[in-house]
Design a protein around this motif. Structure first.
Motif, PDB file in Angstrom:
ATOM      1  N   LEU A 248       0.716  -1.243  -0.071  1.00  0.00           N
ATOM      2  CA  LEU A 248       0.021  -0.032  -0.122  1.00  0.00           C
ATOM      3  C   LEU A 248       0.797   1.090  -0.139  1.00  0.00           C
TER       4      LEU A 248
ATOM      5  N   CYS B  61       1.199   4.191  -2.732  1.00  0.00           N
ATOM      6  CA  CYS B  61       0.699   5.595  -2.416  1.00  0.00           C
ATOM      7  C   CYS B  61       1.976   6.383  -2.582  1.00  0.00           C
TER       8      CYS B  61
ATOM      9  N   SER C  15      -8.330  -2.895  -2.500  1.00  0.00           N
ATOM     10  CA  SER C  15      -7.971  -4.119  -2.112  1.00  0.00           C
ATOM     11  C   SER C  15      -9.152  -5.138  -2.039  1.00  0.00           C
TER      12      SER C  15
ATOM     13  N   THR D 154     -10.926  -8.850   5.147  1.00  0.00           N
ATOM     14  CA  THR D 154     -11.510  -8.043   5.797  1.00  0.00           C
ATOM     15  C   THR D 154     -12.429  -8.668   7.043  1.00  0.00           C
TER      16      THR D 154
ATOM     17  N   THR E 138      -6.250  -7.565   6.553  1.00  0.00           N
ATOM     18  CA  THR E 138      -5.919  -6.405   5.631  1.00  0.00           C
ATOM     19  C   THR E 138      -6.397  -4.842   6.262  1.00  0.00           C
TER      20      THR E 138
ATOM     21  N   HIS F  98      -4.331  -1.557   6.313  1.00  0.00           N
ATOM     22  CA  HIS F  98      -4.667  -0.218   5.491  1.00  0.00           C
ATOM     23  C   HIS F  98      -4.559   0.681   6.664  1.00  0.00           C
ATOM     24  N   ARG F  99      -5.113   0.709   7.849  1.00  0.00           N
ATOM     25  CA  ARG F  99      -4.876   1.469   9.024  1.00  0.00           C
ATOM     26  C   ARG F  99      -3.603   2.110   9.329  1.00  0.00           C
TER      27      ARG F  99
ATOM     28  N   TYR G 291      -3.064   4.701   6.501  1.00  0.00           N
ATOM     29  CA  TYR G 291      -4.068   6.073   6.361  1.00  0.00           C
ATOM     30  C   TYR G 291      -3.353   7.158   7.168  1.00  0.00           C
TER      31      TYR G 291
ATOM     32  N   GLU H  62      -9.029   8.271   7.796  1.00  0.00           N
ATOM     33  CA  GLU H  62      -9.874   7.417   7.264  1.00  0.00           C
ATOM     34  C   GLU H  62     -11.150   7.689   6.993  1.00  0.00           C
TER      35      GLU H  62
ATOM     36  N   MET I 141      -7.622   4.734  -0.749  1.00  0.00           N
ATOM     37  CA  MET I 141      -7.479   3.401  -0.580  1.00  0.00           C
ATOM     38  C   MET I 141      -8.651   3.051   0.098  1.00  0.00           C
TER      39      MET I 141
ATOM     40  N   ALA J  28     -10.576  -1.125   1.300  1.00  0.00           N
ATOM     41  CA  ALA J  28     -10.312  -2.479   1.505  1.00  0.00           C
ATOM     42  C   ALA J  28     -11.793  -3.134   1.198  1.00  0.00           C
TER      43      ALA J  28
END
Length: 180
Positions: free
Chosen positions: A63, A67, A77, A81, A89, A93-94, A97, A100, A135, A137
């Motif tokens: 990621l 980015c 993605s 999840t 995932t 992601h977090r 980020y 959010e 992004m 997910a």
């Protein structure tokens, strides 16, 4: 009421697709195939596509790489999840980020409720922004990818969508990085 403003010109964006799975191969990646088909049918460009195992650090690194690439505007993605121990995932992601997009998961849940009822509570779909890149997910099922694209992303990734959309503010996502 949302709508497409036909007086505005469509703006194609560059989207990378990441499938997160310990078992899928390129030949078996139906969810990734759904996303690629939908984004290209909408007029966008597939910037890159990969499959990674459910490994938080590997996902976060990919990621970050995307980015940092000025030729990628959006990363989507699919997979990882859910609630099982290997589903990392969302955490990856977090890790990346800067901000959010809280309402993305909420709207996805509303869309999912119409399709799969209360089973929608098991998804942790999320969206965010990092380094001027969106992004998202999504769950690993083709149906969830279709729902997310058709009901949310198709509209929000279309510059003509009114009253507002993600594309029109894309140039301003990293304005804080350009301040002196």
């Amino acid at each position: 009421m949302s709508r497409i403003d036909e007086d505005k010109e469509f703006v194609a964006i560059r989207i990378a697709v990441l499938t997160v799975s310990d078992t899928r191969t390129e030949q078996e990646d139906r969810s990734g195939d759904v996303l690629v088909a939908r984004l290209t049918e909408a007029g966008h460009e597939l910037a890159d596509r990969k499959i990674l195992r459910d490994e938080r650090v590997e996902i976060a690194n990919q990621l970050r790489e995307w980015c940092a690439n000025p030729d990628i505007d959006v990363v989507i993605s699919t997979g990882g999840t859910g609630l099982t121990g290997r589903d990392v995932t969302v955490e990856a992601h977090r890790d990346v980020y800067e901000k959010e997009i809280d309402a993305f998961g909420t709207v996805f849940t509303i869309v999912s409720m119409q399709k799969i009822g209360t089973s929608a509570v098991q998804s942790r779909a999320t969206g965010g922004v990092a380094n001027g890149t969106y992004m998202f997910a999504l769950p690993g099922s083709p149906g969830a990818c279709k729902d997310a694209w058709d009901e949310i992303l198709l509209k929000q990734l279309d510059y003509r969508h009114r009253p507002c959309n993600f594309v029109e503010i894309l140039p301003r996502l990293d304005e804080h990085l350009r301040r002196k």
